[in-house]
Motif scaffolding. Structure first.
Motif, short mmCIF file in Angstrom:
data_model
loop_
_atom_site.label_atom_id
_atom_site.label_comp_id
_atom_site.label_asym_id
_atom_site.label_seq_id
_atom_site.Cartn_x
_atom_site.Cartn_y
_atom_site.Cartn_z
N GLY A 135 0.92 -1.18 0.05
CA GLY A 135 0.03 -0.15 0.01
C GLY A 135 0.71 1.11 0.15
N PHE A 136 2.16 1.14 0.01
CA PHE A 136 2.95 2.33 -0.05
C PHE A 136 2.77 3.37 -1.03
CE2 PHE A 136 7.00 4.78 -0.13
CZ PHE A 136 7.07 5.29 1.01
N CYS A 137 2.76 2.64 -2.15
CA CYS A 137 2.60 3.56 -3.34
C CYS A 137 1.22 3.89 -3.74
CB CYS A 137 3.20 2.83 -4.75
SG CYS A 137 2.36 1.36 -5.11
N CYS A 197 6.11 -3.99 -5.33
CA CYS A 197 5.34 -5.02 -4.82
C CYS A 197 4.60 -5.91 -5.87
CB CYS A 197 4.32 -4.86 -3.54
SG CYS A 197 5.08 -3.87 -2.14
S1 FES Z 1 2.24 -2.00 -3.13
FE1 FES Z 1 3.98 -1.92 -2.17
S2 FES Z 1 4.87 -0.63 -3.32
FE2 FES Z 1 3.35 -0.72 -4.18
#
Ligand code: FES
Ligand code: FES
Length: 165
Positions: free
Chosen positions: A103-105, A139
């Motif tokens: 979920g970071f991006c 990811c």
């Molecule tokens: S879902 Fe982890 S960096 Fe994109």
């Protein structure tokens, strides 16, 4: 260093800040206003993690000084979502199609995709891929992200399966 007073319009709300002129919009949104959906990544304009909309245009908040944002309309992921807490239809597609893992991006991806739909409602898969080129993901391998955006762009109602008889 001297501080300057700025008034930022973020997600429809005005915020008055006293801020150093070298503070970025990212610093102001994340640290001073306290929006966790605006995230630090590379801090040098490469990863797209800090993307917000400035007058509807995807913008790397780490590359803009906060004082430059005065007089502009800033939208973060919180501004995209329903105030009542309901997920945005694009968020539902990300959940259903596996477009988010850590979920970071994701906030940057969602805002960039939302701006594309506003500009090009019938964007093709290639358009989507091209538009998201500045948003890096460690990811997913990107396919699920493009699938998610494409489903939403083409009017699929994600996440409704469990709500039907
Ligand atoms: S879902 Fe982890 S960096 Fe994109
Ligand atoms: S943190 Fe702004 S582009 Fe990477």
């Amino acid at each position: 260093m001297m501080r300057t007073q700025v008034r930022l319009l973020v997600n429809g709300e005005e915020h008055d800040l006293w801020i150093r002129s070298d503070r970025t919009l990212l610093n102001a949104l994340h640290d001073d206003i306290g929006l966790p959906d605006v995230r630090y990544g590379c801090n040098e304009g490469v990863c797209g993690t800090c993307t917000v909309l400035v007058d509807g245009q995807p913008t790397s908040a780490c590359l803009m000084f906060a004082v430059q944002a005065e007089g502009h309309e800033i939208t973060t992921l919180h501004g995209l979502a329903d105030p009542a807490g309901e997920l945005h239809p694009l968020q539902k597609c990300f959940l259903e199609r596996g477009g988010a893992q850590c979920g970071f991006c994701t906030p940057g991806m969602l805002l960039t995709a939302a701006a594309l739909k506003e500009r090009t409602p019938d964007a093709s898969r290639d358009d989507i891929r091209y538009e998201l080129v500045g948003n890096l993901c460690r990811c997913t391998g990107y396919t699920a992200i493009v699938d998610s955006v494409e489903a939403w762009m083409h009017g699929e109602h994600c996440g409704d399966a469990g709500e039907q008889e």
